[in-house]
Scaffold this motif. Sequence first.
Motif, mmCIF file in Angstrom:
data_model
loop_
_atom_site.group_PDB
_atom_site.id
_atom_site.type_symbol
_atom_site.label_atom_id
_atom_site.label_comp_id
_atom_site.label_asym_id
_atom_site.label_seq_id
_atom_site.Cartn_x
_atom_site.Cartn_y
_atom_site.Cartn_z
ATOM 1 N N THR A 52 0.855 -1.186 0.000
ATOM 2 C CA THR A 52 0.000 0.000 0.000
ATOM 3 C C THR A 52 0.890 1.235 0.000
ATOM 4 O O THR A 52 1.847 1.315 0.771
ATOM 5 N N ILE A 53 0.584 2.178 -0.863
ATOM 6 C CA ILE A 53 1.308 3.448 -0.896
ATOM 7 C C ILE A 53 0.634 4.392 0.089
ATOM 8 O O ILE A 53 -0.557 4.691 -0.040
ATOM 9 N N SER A 54 1.372 4.879 1.076
ATOM 10 C CA SER A 54 0.796 5.781 2.071
ATOM 11 C C SER A 54 0.980 7.243 1.701
ATOM 12 O O SER A 54 0.259 8.105 2.209
ATOM 13 N N ASP A 55 1.938 7.566 0.818
ATOM 14 C CA ASP A 55 2.084 8.935 0.337
ATOM 15 C C ASP A 55 3.019 8.936 -0.865
ATOM 16 O O ASP A 55 3.799 7.990 -1.070
ATOM 17 N N ILE A 56 2.943 10.010 -1.655
ATOM 18 C CA ILE A 56 3.758 10.130 -2.863
ATOM 19 C C ILE A 56 4.122 11.591 -3.071
ATOM 20 O O ILE A 56 3.331 12.494 -2.789
ATOM 21 N N ALA A 57 5.342 11.829 -3.553
ATOM 22 C CA ALA A 57 5.783 13.154 -3.981
ATOM 23 C C ALA A 57 6.585 12.965 -5.266
ATOM 24 O O ALA A 57 7.280 11.952 -5.434
ATOM 25 N N VAL A 58 6.476 13.928 -6.178
ATOM 26 C CA VAL A 58 7.195 13.859 -7.451
ATOM 27 C C VAL A 58 7.805 15.225 -7.733
ATOM 28 O O VAL A 58 7.146 16.255 -7.559
ATOM 29 N N ARG A 59 9.056 15.227 -8.152
ATOM 30 C CA ARG A 59 9.718 16.464 -8.566
ATOM 31 C C ARG A 59 10.691 16.142 -9.693
ATOM 32 O O ARG A 59 11.485 15.214 -9.571
#
Length: 287
Positions: A52-59
């Motif tokens: 399960t992915i609990s959070d994501i950030a992309v840059r």
Amino acid sequence: MAEAHFTFDPPRSLFIAIENWVGQIALRDPVGVKNKYDIEVVGFVETPRLSTISDIAVRDDVAYLVGDSQLVIMTAAYDCYWFPITTATLPFAPQDVELEGDRLYVGGISDGELLIEAFNLAALPAVESLGSLALPPALWSVVGDQLLTYDEQRATVTVTDVADLGAVTTRDVPLPLDPAWQLIGRPQLVDDTLSLVVIDKGVGSIAGLLEPEPTLAWHELPPYYSPGGSHTAQANTLFVVFTWADADRYNSSVWVSMRDKPGPLKEIPLYPHYPVHHYYAISDDIV
């Protein structure tokens, strides 16, 4: 969709994490909502390293995902979609991830404490930890070298200077809150602004928590707002959710306001889309 997480990598990539899948939506720059060809659903890919992915950030076409006890870093470029870069095991179950400057912050609750670990982005593909903090459980956010945590019981934001994680200093910022206020849902802490929904008052946004005197702006709620609703916040936008069903009648709406500007919220009716769980602003004028 109840546990979806969103992040936007300007100018044209919106990512949605659901369970252990990540979807990418490509937007033309500039994007127009009337032209369906300006919005392209690239597709969804599964991330087997996480249940399960609990959070994501992309840059800059690099994605940072947390879940289970893992930090997973992947290439998210449009022409090299979802190629793994590196993975690290964390000593706690991560729940939130935040990019700030040349650092990646990962936080989670373990044994009754909020654990936050900072990583050096300049060291990639090596995973280099710069240090960690153990704090009381709280909402948290990072602005520059300042870590903000909100203590609901004390109605206080604590600011921790994390420029040197080996010698941190802290100070408390009292908030202009009345203990008699009845809150709806949980407050939201984004950057240096705290927002909350108060019965009979509306949505309050306390901005400039790092300034000598934070400012409080109120956003009026519609008179028929349901106490069962909720609100979410982004860097520049406040959302108040309104979804209800009564016999054969249904409604889905969201009220939107710029975070730091007082005044009434503006309604976006969404029915027959029902229910609608999530809202995300990709600019000041497109949600």
